[in-house]
Design an enzyme around this catalytic site. Sequence first.
Site, PDB file in Angstrom:
ATOM      1  N   ASP A  37      -2.381  -1.547  10.259  1.00 33.86           N
ATOM      2  CA  ASP A  37      -2.444  -1.523   8.795  1.00 33.86           C
ATOM      3  C   ASP A  37      -2.919  -2.840   8.201  1.00 33.86           C
ATOM      4  O   ASP A  37      -2.972  -2.979   6.986  1.00 33.86           O
ATOM      5  CB  ASP A  37      -1.052  -1.233   8.219  1.00 33.86           C
ATOM      6  CG  ASP A  37      -0.729   0.249   8.205  1.00 33.86           C
ATOM      7  OD1 ASP A  37      -1.623   1.057   8.516  1.00 33.86           O
ATOM      8  OD2 ASP A  37       0.419   0.575   7.870  1.00 33.86           O
ATOM      9  N   LYS A  88       0.845  -1.208   0.000  1.00 32.01           N
ATOM     10  CA  LYS A  88       0.000   0.000   0.000  1.00 32.01           C
ATOM     11  C   LYS A  88       0.874   1.249   0.000  1.00 32.01           C
ATOM     12  O   LYS A  88       2.045   1.213   0.401  1.00 32.01           O
ATOM     13  CB  LYS A  88      -0.937   0.029   1.204  1.00 32.01           C
ATOM     14  CG  LYS A  88      -0.278  -0.032   2.590  1.00 32.01           C
ATOM     15  CD  LYS A  88       0.221   1.286   3.160  1.00 32.01           C
ATOM     16  CE  LYS A  88       0.839   1.119   4.553  1.00 32.01           C
ATOM     17  NZ  LYS A  88       1.657   2.286   4.960  1.00 32.01           N
TER      18      LYS A  88
HETATM   19  O1  C5P Z   1      -0.326  -1.228  14.921  1.00 28.58           O
HETATM   20  P1  C5P Z   1       1.106  -1.574  14.744  1.00 28.58           P
HETATM   21  O2  C5P Z   1       1.575  -2.647  15.665  1.00 28.58           O
HETATM   22  O3  C5P Z   1       1.465  -1.870  13.324  1.00 28.58           O
HETATM   23  O4  C5P Z   1       1.904  -0.252  15.112  1.00 28.58           O
HETATM   24  C1  C5P Z   1       3.286  -0.247  15.352  1.00 28.58           C
HETATM   25  C2  C5P Z   1       3.650   0.930  16.243  1.00 28.58           C
HETATM   26  O5  C5P Z   1       3.439   2.157  15.526  1.00 28.58           O
HETATM   27  C3  C5P Z   1       2.777   1.047  17.478  1.00 28.58           C
HETATM   28  O6  C5P Z   1       3.315   0.321  18.544  1.00 28.58           O
HETATM   29  C4  C5P Z   1       2.789   2.542  17.757  1.00 28.58           C
HETATM   30  O7  C5P Z   1       3.942   2.899  18.472  1.00 28.58           O
HETATM   31  C5  C5P Z   1       2.900   3.154  16.393  1.00 28.58           C
HETATM   32  N1  C5P Z   1       1.580   3.577  15.864  1.00 28.58           N
HETATM   33  C6  C5P Z   1       0.974   4.699  16.390  1.00 28.58           C
HETATM   34  N2  C5P Z   1      -0.242   5.105  15.897  1.00 28.58           N
HETATM   35  C7  C5P Z   1      -0.853   4.415  14.918  1.00 28.58           C
HETATM   36  C8  C5P Z   1      -0.246   3.273  14.361  1.00 28.58           C
HETATM   37  C9  C5P Z   1       0.976   2.881  14.859  1.00 28.58           C
HETATM   38  O8  C5P Z   1       1.511   5.354  17.299  1.00 28.58           O
HETATM   39  N3  C5P Z   1      -2.018   4.850  14.456  1.00 28.58           N
END
Ligand code: C5P
Length: 291
Positions: free
Chosen positions: A137, A12
Site C-alpha cells: 500500500d 486512504k
Molecule cells: O505488503 P504488506 O507487507 O503491507 O502486506 C502485509 C501482509 O498482508 C502480507 O504479508 C500478506 O500476508 C498480506 N497481503 C496479501 N496480499 C496483498 C497484500 C497483503 O496477502 N495483496
Amino acid sequence: VAHILSLLAPAKLNLYLRVVGKRPDGYHELETVFERIDLADELTFDDDPRDVTLTSSHPSLSCGEDNLVIKAARALQRATGTTRGARIHLEKRIPVAAGLGGGSSDAATALIGLDRLWKTHCSTPQLHALAAQLGSDVPIFLLDAPFAIGRGRGELLEPVKVTTVLHHVLVTPNVPLSTKEIFAEADFSLTAVRPSSTIAVHALRNGSLGELAQGIGNDLAPAAIRRCPLIQEIQRGLLDAGCLGAGMSGSGPSVFGLCHDRQQAEAVARQMQRQFTAGFVRVVRTFHNPL
Ligand code: C5P
C-alpha cells in the site's frame, strides 16, 4: 536555525476491494479502488549529520528499526549511498492497524521528505520501487491523484485524475486487525463475483454517487467481521442513518459511509458518535492536495 520540512501523510480508503486469487509468493492478487482522504499524519524532517532518529506523538508506537518510517529511511540510504541522517517527528492522527494505510502513508512521505532533505534526487520509478518493497500500500501515497485503481499486490497503479470530492463518515472500532491474518482467513473463493472496479471509476468520472454506492464492496469483510462483529453493525448503522453506501476499508476494521454532502456527513457522524461510543468517528473527504 535548521530548516525544518513538514509534510502531511494522508490516509486512504478502499472504495472497492476484490481478491482475485492467491499467488505463489503468498500474496493475494487484488483489484481495488483507492481514495486518499484528508485524515492525515504529519511528519517533520530536520537535518542531522549523524543518524536517522524518530519520535512520535503516539504513546505505544515503536520508533525503532521496525517502524516503516525508519525502514523507508534505511532503504533510501542504501539506494542512494548517502550517509546523511535526520531527526523525524511523526504526529500520529490516523488510527493504527485500522485499514487506513497510515503506516504506509508515513513510509511514502518519509521517502519524499528525505529525498528532498538529502537532495538525493531519486527518480519517480526509483521511489516507486523502494515504496513497493516497503509494502503493497505504500506506492499509492507517491501519486498526486486523489483516486487510483490498484492491481497486483496493490502496487500496480492506474491514477484516476478527477476533481470529484466525496464526503464520508469514517468509523473505526477500537480493535486493531492484522492485515496478514485477515488475508489468511479470507474465503474469497466463496464470495460472490463483484462488478469490476470500472463501475466505481466510471461513477467517479461522472460524479454519480448512486452508481458509486453500488460499486462499494470488500472481499476481506467477512473475515474481518468474524473477528470484529461491530464492523457489520456499523455498516448497518451507517445505511440506516441515510448513507448512500457503506463499506469496510482495507483489511478493516474501519468502515466508511458514503454521504451526499458535508452537511449530511456531519449529521450522520453525530448519530454514530452516540450509537458507537467505543469507536473513532470522523467526517472525512477526498484529499486533493498534491504532496
Ligand atoms: O505488503 P504488506 O507487507 O503491507 O502486506 C502485509 C501482509 O498482508 C502480507 O504479508 C500478506 O500476508 C498480506 N497481503 C496479501 N496480499 C496483498 C497484500 C497483503 O496477502 N495483496
